[in-house]
Scaffold this motif. Structure first.
Motif, PDB file in Angstrom:
ATOM      1  N   VAL A  10       0.864  -1.178   0.000  1.00 43.89           N
ATOM      2  CA  VAL A  10       0.000   0.000   0.000  1.00 43.89           C
ATOM      3  C   VAL A  10       0.901   1.228   0.000  1.00 43.89           C
ATOM      4  CG1 VAL A  10      -1.854   1.229   1.184  1.00 43.89           C
ATOM      5  CG2 VAL A  10      -1.722  -1.275   1.340  1.00 43.89           C
ATOM      6  N   ASN A  13      -0.003   8.217  -2.181  1.00 42.72           N
ATOM      7  CA  ASN A  13       0.268   9.006  -3.380  1.00 42.72           C
ATOM      8  C   ASN A  13       0.487  10.471  -3.032  1.00 42.72           C
ATOM      9  OD1 ASN A  13      -0.231   6.631  -4.947  1.00 42.72           O
ATOM     10  ND2 ASN A  13      -2.436   7.018  -4.713  1.00 42.72           N
ATOM     11  N   THR A  17      -4.042  10.333  -1.612  1.00 45.44           N
ATOM     12  CA  THR A  17      -4.791   9.084  -1.749  1.00 45.44           C
ATOM     13  C   THR A  17      -3.841   7.902  -1.559  1.00 45.44           C
ATOM     14  OG1 THR A  17      -4.461   9.024  -4.141  1.00 45.44           O
ATOM     15  CG2 THR A  17      -6.442  10.158  -3.321  1.00 45.44           C
ATOM     16  N   SER A  19      -2.919   3.773  -2.808  1.00 45.02           N
ATOM     17  CA  SER A  19      -3.080   2.750  -3.840  1.00 45.02           C
ATOM     18  C   SER A  19      -2.455   1.440  -3.374  1.00 45.02           C
ATOM     19  CB  SER A  19      -2.442   3.204  -5.154  1.00 45.02           C
ATOM     20  OG  SER A  19      -1.065   3.503  -4.960  1.00 45.02           O
ATOM     21  N   ARG A  20      -2.961   0.327  -3.929  1.00 46.75           N
ATOM     22  CA  ARG A  20      -2.471  -1.002  -3.552  1.00 46.75           C
ATOM     23  C   ARG A  20      -2.020  -1.741  -4.795  1.00 46.75           C
ATOM     24  NH1 ARG A  20      -8.342  -2.185  -1.372  1.00 46.75           N
ATOM     25  NH2 ARG A  20      -8.539  -0.495   0.141  1.00 46.75           N
ATOM     26  N   LYS A  21      -0.938  -2.489  -4.644  1.00 45.96           N
ATOM     27  CA  LYS A  21      -0.418  -3.241  -5.781  1.00 45.96           C
ATOM     28  C   LYS A  21       0.440  -4.396  -5.271  1.00 45.96           C
ATOM     29  CE  LYS A  21       2.341  -2.554 -10.004  1.00 45.96           C
ATOM     30  NZ  LYS A  21       3.200  -1.589 -10.737  1.00 45.96           N
ATOM     31  N   SER A  53      -6.326   1.066   3.654  1.00 45.28           N
ATOM     32  CA  SER A  53      -7.020   2.277   3.194  1.00 45.28           C
ATOM     33  C   SER A  53      -6.318   3.555   3.627  1.00 45.28           C
ATOM     34  CB  SER A  53      -8.462   2.287   3.727  1.00 45.28           C
ATOM     35  OG  SER A  53      -9.155   1.136   3.300  1.00 45.28           O
ATOM     36  N   ASN A 310      -7.561  -7.749  -3.003  1.00 47.24           N
ATOM     37  CA  ASN A 310      -7.875  -6.318  -3.006  1.00 47.24           C
ATOM     38  C   ASN A 310      -9.342  -5.978  -2.728  1.00 47.24           C
ATOM     39  OD1 ASN A 310      -6.923  -3.592  -3.263  1.00 47.24           O
ATOM     40  ND2 ASN A 310      -7.926  -3.520  -5.263  1.00 47.24           N
TER      41      ASN A 310
END
Length: 329
Positions: A10, A13, A17, A19-21, A53, A310
């Motif tokens: 996680v 940004n 915000t 983001s997850r990958k 989150s 996810n």
């Protein structure tokens, strides 16, 4: 070991915000610790959804890998209590919160966080229990220490379809207690399969009369909700009963009087599993591997891959999961 492995990462940004990958990582990139563990199974918890989150109250710094529950095999150890090949469980402490967690093929953790897996408990079953099952076991342990016995009457479990709630229903029923399952969901068949003898809407445990005491409706309770529900559980508990509190889904606030305590002798028990002392932690995992190793229904756990994780991180925050979600590596 320099070969890369897969981990859910996680990231925060530049616009605030998150983001997850799934990314490649190496052991050298993991936090410090004496024990490296090859993760076989990892259970999903509400805290993982928060961490994934960007909840800074759970995880302060990103990039980060969530996952507060893991079971697997020791890959290497600098502590002589563990050796390569040992079968172990890691739950709680700071795993998955501010220390990279179990949604990865490998973790590195302090030796003091590691519990040897009981022989009678499979890797899968340990994660069906996970932090949720351990928390429910700790609640039951404290209630028994407080004098709770099956012959005293029914025990009510709030939030009964959730992780802790469903495990509490199953453990209580297995230990010989009659269980009232309180829930806002229509999961009667599921709760019955866990061992509930009575199923009630959440309104059953919510009183708005402002009366300090109510006619007894139960002999004890395990509460995952908090707020007015917890206050009601105290007011309507029969004499010398135990009410264990381990959640705040509705509210962290508690507005009540001393009357349940000084007139009915009610015990309000705090259940804090994250920093539970290791001697008690080991004792309870042994119980979960032996006399409390309850047979859970097939639909009490959903197995997924890391690549499928996810959407479940969002679903658990929205209350849309049932039972345990377990990542199988």
């Amino acid at each position: 070991m320099k070969n890369p492995f897969k981990a859910l990462v996680v990231r925060e940004n530049t616009d605030g915000t998150f983001s997850r990958k799934i990314e490649d990582k190496t052991i050298e990139q993991l936090p410090t610790g004496e024990v490296v563990i090859k993760v076989l199974f990892a259970g999903l918890n509400y805290k993982d959804g928060l961490s994934a989150s960007g909840h800074k109250g759970i995880t302060r710094k990103y990039p980060h890998t969530p996952g507060i529950d893991a079971s697997g095999i020791v890959e290497s150890s600098e502590d002589n209590r563990f050796k390569k090949g040992d079968e172990v469980i890691v739950t709680s402490y700071d795993l998955g919160m501010n220390h990279d967690g179990a949604f990865a093929e490998y973790i590195r953790v302090p030796a003091n966080w590691v519990v040897k897996k009981p022989e009678n408990l499979s890797f899968e079953k340990s994660q069906q229990f996970g932090t949720a099952g351990f928390t429910a076991a700790l609640a039951l342990h404290k209630m028994i220490k407080g004098g709770q016995k099956p012959e005293m009457g029914k025990i009510v479990v709030t939030g009964a379809t959730g992780g802790v709630g469903s495990m509490a229903v199953a453990l209580l029923a297995h230990a010989g207690y009659q269980v009232i399952a309180s829930t806002g969901k229509s999961e009667k068949e599921y709760l019955t399969s866990l061992g509930a003898t009575e199923i009630q809407d959440r309104s059953f445990t919510s009183d708005d009369s402002n009366r300090p005491l109510l006619r007894p409706k139960w002999a004890g309770a395990i509460d995952t909700v908090g707020g007015n529900t917890l206050a009601t559980l105290l007011k309507a508990c029969d004499r010398n009963g135990n009410v264990a509190t381990c959640g705040l889904v509705a509210s962290p606030d508690l507005s009540t009087t001393v009357y349940p305590f000084i007139l009915n002798g009610i015990n309000l028990l705090g259940v804090e599993s994250a920093e539970c002392p290791m001697n008690l932690r080991t004792e309870l995992w042994k119980k979960l591997g032996n006399e409390w190793n309850v047979n859970l229904p097939e639909d009490s756990a959903t197995y997924i891959s890391l690549e499928e994780l996810n959407p479940y991180l969002d679903a658990i925050l929205e209350g849309k999961t049932k039972g345990r979600i377990i990542v199988k590596f």
